[in-house]
Design an enzyme around this catalytic site. Structure first.
Site, PDB file in Angstrom:
ATOM      1  N   ARG A  38       0.822  -1.222   0.000  1.00 43.41           N
ATOM      2  CA  ARG A  38       0.000   0.000   0.000  1.00 43.41           C
ATOM      3  C   ARG A  38       0.849   1.264   0.000  1.00 43.41           C
ATOM      4  NH1 ARG A  38      -5.510  -1.095   1.937  1.00 43.41           N
ATOM      5  NH2 ARG A  38      -5.992  -2.961   0.746  1.00 43.41           N
ATOM      6  N   ARG A  42      -3.630   6.418   0.195  1.00 42.64           N
ATOM      7  CA  ARG A  42      -4.098   7.628   0.871  1.00 42.64           C
ATOM      8  C   ARG A  42      -3.075   8.326   1.754  1.00 42.64           C
ATOM      9  NH1 ARG A  42      -9.211   5.964   3.799  1.00 42.64           N
ATOM     10  NH2 ARG A  42      -8.165   3.940   3.664  1.00 42.64           N
ATOM     11  N   ASP A  87      -6.394  -3.634  -7.565  1.00 37.87           N
ATOM     12  CA  ASP A  87      -6.952  -4.212  -6.343  1.00 37.87           C
ATOM     13  C   ASP A  87      -7.221  -5.690  -6.600  1.00 37.87           C
ATOM     14  OD1 ASP A  87      -8.160  -3.244  -3.569  1.00 37.87           O
ATOM     15  OD2 ASP A  87      -9.419  -4.853  -4.339  1.00 37.87           O
ATOM     16  N   TYR A 162     -14.456 -12.378   0.410  1.00 37.52           N
ATOM     17  CA  TYR A 162     -15.273 -11.224  -0.010  1.00 37.52           C
ATOM     18  C   TYR A 162     -16.540 -11.669  -0.734  1.00 37.52           C
ATOM     19  CZ  TYR A 162     -11.540  -8.115   1.413  1.00 37.52           C
ATOM     20  OH  TYR A 162     -10.616  -7.440   2.169  1.00 37.52           O
TER      21      TYR A 162
END
Ligand code: 1CP
Length: 355
Positions: A38, A42, A87, A162
């Site tokens: 990552r 962000r 992703d 998921y």
């Protein structure tokens, strides 16, 4: 011709001679290679700016954005590898599964998969459906020059979680219930997911990625017995399907201290270690036969610099016991991390004597 067992001259550097690929192969390196899971994301103001108003899944399908976002942390931190900006659910969405990546939540699936009929409706991924992924990789490899690009995919268990839960889950309860109560459906689901992940990885490596990582982020929720019975064969099928491509294969999960040896046996060249197990213990558990990647606790990024520096140097020193060591965090960069601290970590790792 086999790779020479000496440090190559600085002239004409290529990704195959990079510190990351050499460490992955257990060859001598000038410094321990370092990148961060990552690293694009962000924590970077330039990432937040470029993503403004554009959904996560849409960003992942635009080669101009994928290229820029992937390069941002390489320029800023001087890391030894780029990780492809995408992703784990991108191949599922590209195959036609109705899902979205919801800000602040993660992947959310419109119609969770829980029965044999659901599994049979699950589409497969046609490489023709992701020409943009190959294009993004080609653009990146041209920009990156000697810096290797790491391609990645989600492992069948983490993807299945998921799909079965319908979104992020702390317990993976429905997923575990399915594997135990209907093993045939479970294995059919994971077989399809393994095929999709293998396709996603092949497209990236054939377009020029120099290494790959299989993320089984949530496998640490399983006992070793359940891992071996329900999960390992499918992860082994993904890693086996890309073995012929000849690039180093990293296999990572969170909380997988009890599974490290089995994750290696699934067909990895490098085993990713989170921060719950020391690299010294990890190397012992792996029997010294795999390179390791890790394992700074991301929480240490918030400690005073002298404390952080000492911990980074300890990890570099512990890594010398493995045939090869790639420095990383024990999991992803937290969004609140100070990017300047990450740059400093890269400098500290590079200044430390490698091996
Ligand atoms: O809008 C945003 O910025 C959303 C946040 C985000 C980002 C930046 C998500 C949603 N995915 C990503 C990119 C991403 N995902 C990368 C990019 C490259 C890099 O590392 O720099 C990678 C490798 C992934 C892989 C991924 N997605 C994993 C495996 C890695 C891990 O962290 O364990 C997992 C589990 C996901 C699912 C996912 N996607 C996004 C989130 C928030 C999550 C986790 C949700 C959960 O807690 O279950």
């Amino acid at each position: 011709m086999s790779t020479p067992d000496v440090i190559p001259p600085a002239a004409e550097p290529a990704p195959a001679d990079s510190a990351l690929v050499r460490a992955a192969r257990g060859l001598p390196v000038r410094h321990t290679p370092v990148w961060f899971m990552r690293q694009a994301g962000r924590s970077l103001p330039e990432y937040r700016a470029i993503r403004e108003g554009i959904g996560m899944l849409a960003s992942c399908r635009r080669p101009d954005l994928v290229t820029e976002i992937t390069l941002q942390p390489v320029r800023r931190h001087g890391v030894d590898a780029a990780i492809f900006f995408s992703d784990i659910v991108v191949p599922l969405a590209a195959a036609g599964v109705d899902l979205d990546i919801v800000p602040g939540v993660g992947p959310v699936v419109a119609a969770p998969i829980r029965t044999r009929a659901d599994v049979e409706r699950l589409p497969l991924l046609d490489p023709e459906a992701i020409p943009d992924i190959a294009e993004s990789v080609r653009l990146l490899v041209a920009e990156l020059g000697p810096t290797p690009l790491i391609g990645f995919a989600g492992a069948p268990f983490t993807l299945a979680s998921y799909l079965v839960e319908g979104g992020p889950s702390k317990t993976h309860a429905r997923t575990k219930a399915l594997m135990h109560s209907d093993p045939d459906t479970w294995h059919a689901l994971c077989g399809r997911l393994a095929a999709m992940s293998a396709t996603f990885l092949r497209v990236q490596v054939e377009a020029g990625a120099s290494a790959l990582q299989l993320f089984d982020s949530w496998a640490g929720a399983l006992s070793r017995e359940d891992y071996v019975r329900f999960v390992q064969p499918h992860s082994a099928s993904v890693l086996g399907a890309v073995a012929d491509l000849g690039v180093p294969r990293i296999h990572f999960g969170v909380g997988t201290g009890e599974l490290l040896a089995e994750m290696g046996r699934a067909g990895a060249d490098i085993v990713g270690v989170d921060y719950r197990v020391s690299l010294t213990d990890a190397v012992a558990r792996l029997g010294g036969s795999y390179a390791v990647q890790g394992n700074l606790d991301p929480a240490l990024l918030f400690a005073p610099m002298p404390v952080l520096r000492e911990r980074v140097l300890e990890i570099v020193a512990e890594g010398r016991a493995a045939p090869g060591h790639i420095f990383n965090l024990g999991h992803g960069v937290p969004p609140e991390a100070d990017p300047d601290v990450l740059t400093r970590v890269v400098e500290i790792v590079h200044e430390a004597a490698a091996r």
